[in-house]
Design an enzyme around this catalytic site. Structure first.
Site, mmCIF file in Angstrom:
data_model
loop_
_atom_site.group_PDB
_atom_site.id
_atom_site.type_symbol
_atom_site.label_atom_id
_atom_site.label_comp_id
_atom_site.label_asym_id
_atom_site.label_seq_id
_atom_site.Cartn_x
_atom_site.Cartn_y
_atom_site.Cartn_z
ATOM 1 N N TRP A 172 0.768 -1.602 -0.313
ATOM 2 C CA TRP A 172 0.446 -0.141 -0.484
ATOM 3 C C TRP A 172 0.584 0.932 0.112
ATOM 4 C CZ3 TRP A 172 1.836 2.015 4.227
ATOM 5 C CH2 TRP A 172 2.283 1.312 5.506
ATOM 6 N N ASN A 173 2.352 0.851 0.496
ATOM 7 C CA ASN A 173 2.770 2.503 0.187
ATOM 8 C C ASN A 173 3.536 2.830 -1.318
ATOM 9 O OD1 ASN A 173 5.024 0.120 0.017
ATOM 10 N ND2 ASN A 173 6.466 1.335 1.050
ATOM 11 N N LYS A 196 -2.636 -8.694 -6.898
ATOM 12 C CA LYS A 196 -3.311 -8.741 -6.116
ATOM 13 C C LYS A 196 -3.076 -7.441 -5.111
ATOM 14 C CE LYS A 196 -4.036 -9.536 -2.062
ATOM 15 N NZ LYS A 196 -3.979 -8.210 -0.848
ATOM 16 N N PRO A 197 -3.269 -6.884 -4.858
ATOM 17 C CA PRO A 197 -2.993 -5.674 -4.609
ATOM 18 C C PRO A 197 -3.523 -4.791 -2.875
ATOM 19 C CG PRO A 197 -5.237 -4.906 -5.869
ATOM 20 C CD PRO A 197 -4.292 -5.846 -5.752
ATOM 21 N N GLU A 271 10.183 -8.271 -2.552
ATOM 22 C CA GLU A 271 10.725 -7.636 -1.684
ATOM 23 C C GLU A 271 10.622 -6.828 -0.656
ATOM 24 O OE1 GLU A 271 12.032 -3.486 -1.230
ATOM 25 O OE2 GLU A 271 10.476 -2.963 -2.463
ATOM 26 N N CYS A 305 11.063 1.327 2.160
ATOM 27 C CA CYS A 305 11.570 0.382 2.665
ATOM 28 C C CYS A 305 12.326 1.320 2.299
ATOM 29 C CB CYS A 305 11.376 -0.510 2.096
ATOM 30 S SG CYS A 305 10.969 0.071 -0.410
ATOM 31 N N GLU A 402 12.714 -2.455 11.813
ATOM 32 C CA GLU A 402 12.004 -0.680 10.790
ATOM 33 C C GLU A 402 11.070 -0.325 11.520
ATOM 34 O OE1 GLU A 402 10.155 -2.449 7.335
ATOM 35 O OE2 GLU A 402 11.384 -0.260 6.133
HETATM 36 P P1 NAD Z 1 2.495 -6.596 5.001
HETATM 37 O O1 NAD Z 1 3.378 -7.481 4.146
HETATM 38 O O2 NAD Z 1 0.947 -7.466 5.918
HETATM 39 O O3 NAD Z 1 1.204 -6.413 3.589
HETATM 40 C C1 NAD Z 1 2.222 -6.466 2.424
HETATM 41 C C2 NAD Z 1 0.518 -6.819 1.163
HETATM 42 O O4 NAD Z 1 0.758 -8.296 1.381
HETATM 43 C C3 NAD Z 1 -0.559 -6.330 0.785
HETATM 44 O O5 NAD Z 1 -0.439 -7.031 0.183
HETATM 45 C C4 NAD Z 1 -1.016 -7.382 2.446
HETATM 46 O O6 NAD Z 1 -2.814 -7.084 1.417
HETATM 47 C C5 NAD Z 1 -0.046 -8.886 1.710
HETATM 48 N N1 NAD Z 1 -0.742 -10.039 2.873
HETATM 49 C C6 NAD Z 1 -0.671 -9.892 3.779
HETATM 50 N N2 NAD Z 1 -1.005 -11.101 4.665
HETATM 51 C C7 NAD Z 1 -0.801 -12.007 3.926
HETATM 52 C C8 NAD Z 1 -1.090 -13.439 3.722
HETATM 53 N N3 NAD Z 1 -0.266 -14.151 4.771
HETATM 54 N N4 NAD Z 1 -0.693 -13.728 2.143
HETATM 55 C C9 NAD Z 1 -0.279 -13.264 1.344
HETATM 56 N N5 NAD Z 1 -0.833 -11.912 1.102
HETATM 57 C C10 NAD Z 1 -0.637 -10.772 2.268
HETATM 58 O O7 NAD Z 1 2.595 -6.065 4.904
HETATM 59 P P2 NAD Z 1 1.966 -4.582 6.512
HETATM 60 O O8 NAD Z 1 1.178 -5.014 7.859
HETATM 61 O O9 NAD Z 1 0.543 -3.762 5.594
HETATM 62 O O10 NAD Z 1 2.754 -3.777 6.695
HETATM 63 C C11 NAD Z 1 3.476 -4.060 7.932
HETATM 64 C C12 NAD Z 1 5.100 -3.819 7.964
HETATM 65 O O11 NAD Z 1 5.505 -3.740 6.073
HETATM 66 C C13 NAD Z 1 5.465 -2.276 7.469
HETATM 67 O O12 NAD Z 1 5.747 -1.900 8.583
HETATM 68 C C14 NAD Z 1 6.793 -2.460 6.460
HETATM 69 O O13 NAD Z 1 8.094 -3.284 7.674
HETATM 70 C C15 NAD Z 1 6.216 -3.521 5.682
HETATM 71 N N6 NAD Z 1 6.358 -3.291 4.088
HETATM 72 C C16 NAD Z 1 7.287 -3.102 3.565
HETATM 73 C C17 NAD Z 1 7.045 -2.811 2.215
HETATM 74 C C18 NAD Z 1 8.065 -2.662 1.089
HETATM 75 O O14 NAD Z 1 7.974 -1.840 0.271
HETATM 76 N N7 NAD Z 1 9.053 -3.708 1.541
HETATM 77 C C19 NAD Z 1 5.288 -2.506 2.041
HETATM 78 C C20 NAD Z 1 4.649 -2.155 2.589
HETATM 79 C C21 NAD Z 1 5.109 -2.992 4.335
#
Ligand code: NAD
Length: 501
Positions: A172-173, A196-197, A271, A305, A402
């Site tokens: 989402w970022n 899958k966003p 990533e 990130c 982080e």
């Molecule tokens: P997350 O990893 O939970 O979410 C990222 C994506 O993964 C979203 O599309 C989410 O819907 C999906 N997702 C979540 N759980 C899933 C699962 N079990 N199976 C399949 N898909 C799944 O991240 P978050 O909780 O939204 O953010 C938490 C932390 O993640 C942040 O604080 C940051 O550290 C990290 N993050 C990093 C980036 C990056 O650019 N590398 C981007 C977003 C979040």
């Protein structure tokens, strides 16, 4: 102003902006599956993270619909792979130019559901379109090789071929650019992609899909399926027809997906999180270092990130740096992303805001000095006012994990050897930054720091031509650059033997 007053002043702002979009189809909330727009039997609500108000609703797709998307992608593969790379490139370029043409509307969508300041959202659209343009050309250069033969009468050749159906699970970022960085590479390589966003930011993804269709991307080649992440990632992981999976998000979810993909031995690129060290040596120009730290810490309201998570400053310049940095941080204006005066918007997710607060509390309890904003008044909202924590030590949470928000941690150090060891003492290794005027030191550190991307005297280094990715638990594989294209290709070695006849 209390959060209550802020909310009252901005109530309905994002919803009104969405209602005024010329492209009504951008907010229809329909998923794109096999060339059809699916409105779904159930709908999910999209929230403005600044006010917590509902601003739109979107389809909640089912597992059955994800399976239809996989079938449609598989059906589209042969024809898409069979197109000349120049033809695929032309479609990608047209998609990019449509994005630029609708840049303002896309930016409003991004800000409304993600929260970032509108100027940053505009920048994201240009950045995102850049990946489509760049990969349009790179697809034409997916060269193979000829190997001088080790067998007489034979010719040895290596070809790069499209891997097949690919899937992207995006965060989402950067709700636009993280899609185009993956889809540009996949489509240029000749692979269909299912996206899958993140559930927080579906509107941006669906608008990008509208423009893909308009640009002439054939049915099934680019699809966006929205809904519950765990439910919808199941078919993507289990189905052997999905040959490649690209994910951007947390290391925790990355591990789950890597394990899930093992069953069908998919090619996985990840990533994941960062924990970037930002090293400032005594010999630097203070203003340049502070400017760099501001950019590296506070872009995307800290939800990046690449964000500088541990700002190590050498003792001789430490007090002056903290002083100048605190003054710059105090100038940041917090507000609604749609307000042009805003530098720092809300955190997209309350969990991220809560993590910031926990890190601040932990650091202060352990002896860090805090330059605080108006924290108290907004404490129950998604807003985190920029905070500078100085005299941070390695035992504090913020030095170990982080942050992903506008909280800057400054740690003093004495020697180069010491700071390299401290910077590398992390299981993360995405980005790093070094500010020094000493050329020999810059060269040494460029060798010694354990990270996938390093900025020397700069905080700005990403873009389509560079291999974006991390070491250690920050990820696998690369995005952007020719390395990013290779994530969607298989290598085939061919030996032509018995040439003597
Ligand atoms: P997350 O990893 O939970 O979410 C990222 C994506 O993964 C979203 O599309 C989410 O819907 C999906 N997702 C979540 N759980 C899933 C699962 N079990 N199976 C399949 N898909 C799944 O991240 P978050 O909780 O939204 O953010 C938490 C932390 O993640 C942040 O604080 C940051 O550290 C990290 N993050 C990093 C980036 C990056 O650019 N590398 C981007 C977003 C979040």
């Amino acid at each position: 102003m209390t959060f209550h007053d802020f909310r009252a002043a901005h109530s309905g702002l994002a919803a009104r902006c969405l209602q005024n979009l010329r492209r009504r189809d951008f907010v229809a909330g329909a998923a794109l599956i096999g060339g059809s727009w699916i409105t779904g039997n159930q709908r999910d609500v999209v929230i403005d993270p600044a006010t917590g108000e509902a601003i739109a609703d979107v389809a909640r797709c089912t597992v059955a619909e994800m399976n239809l998307a996989i079938e449609a992608a598989e059906r589209s593969f042969a024809a898409w792979r069979g197109l000349l790379p120049t033809r695929r490139g032309a479609i990608l370029r047209s998609w990019a130019s449509l994005m630029l043409h609708h840049s303002e509307e896309l930016a409003v969508l991004v800000t409304s559901e993600q929260g970032k300041p509108l100027d940053e959202a505009r920048h994201e659209i240009a950045y995102g379109a850049g990946f489509l343009e760049w990969f349009a050309a790179e697809g034409e250069r997916a060269y193979g090789e000829t190997i001088p033969s080790h067998k007489s009468g034979s010719l040895l050749e290596v070809r790069m071929q499209a891997i097949g159906v690919s899937a992207a699970i995006t965060p989402w970022n950067f709700p636009v650019a993280m899609i185009t960085r993956k889809a540009g590479a996949a489509l240029a390589a000749g692979c269909p992609m299912i996206v899958k966003p993140a559930p927080e930011t579906p509107l941006s993804a669906l608008a990008v899909a509208r423009l893909a269709e308009q640009a002439g991307v054939p049915a099934g080649v680019f699809q966006v399926v929205i809904g519950d992440p765990v439910e919808l990632s199941g078919p993507l992981l289990r189905d052997p027809r999905v040959r490649a999976l690209s994910f951007t998000g947390s290391t925790q979810v990355g591990r789950v997906l890597l394990e899930g993909a093992a069953m069908t031995v998919k090619k996985v690129s990840l990533e994941l999180g960062g924990h970037a060290p930002f090293l400032v040596f005594n010999d630097v120009d203070l203003d340049k270092a502070v400017k760099g730290a501001m950019a590296a810490k506070f872009a995307t309201s800290g939800q990046d990130c690449l964000a500088a998570n541990r700002i190590y400053v050498q003792r001789g310049i430490y007090d002056a740096f903290v002083d100048a940095f605190a003054k710059a941080v105090a100038r940041l204006r917090v507000g609604h992303g749609l307000d042009p005066a805003t530098d720092i918007g809300p955190m997209t997710k309350s969990s991220v805001a809560n993590k910031c607060r926990a890190q601040i509390d932990d650091a202060v309890a352990k002896g860090a000095r805090a330059t605080l904003g108006k924290q108290g008044e907004f404490v129950s909202s998604n807003f985190v006012f920029p905070v500078l924590l100085s005299d941070v030590t390695e035992d504090m949470l913020i030095a170990q994990e982080e942050t992903f928000g506008p909280v800057a941690a400054v740690l003093p150090f004495e020697t180069e050897e010491e700071v390299v060891a401290r910077a590398n003492a992390s299981e993360m290794g995405l980005a790093g930054y070094v500010y020094t005027d000493n050329l020999r030191r810059a060269l040494r550190l460029s060798e010694q720091l354990e990270c996938g991307m390093l900025g020397i005297n700069t905080a700005s280094f990403t873009g389509p031509p560079i291999p974006f990715g991390g070491w250690k638990q920050s990820g696998l594989g690369r995005e952007g650059s020719r390395h990013g294209l290779a994530e969607y290709m298989e290598t085939k070695y061919v030996c032509f033997g018995d040439l003597a006849g």
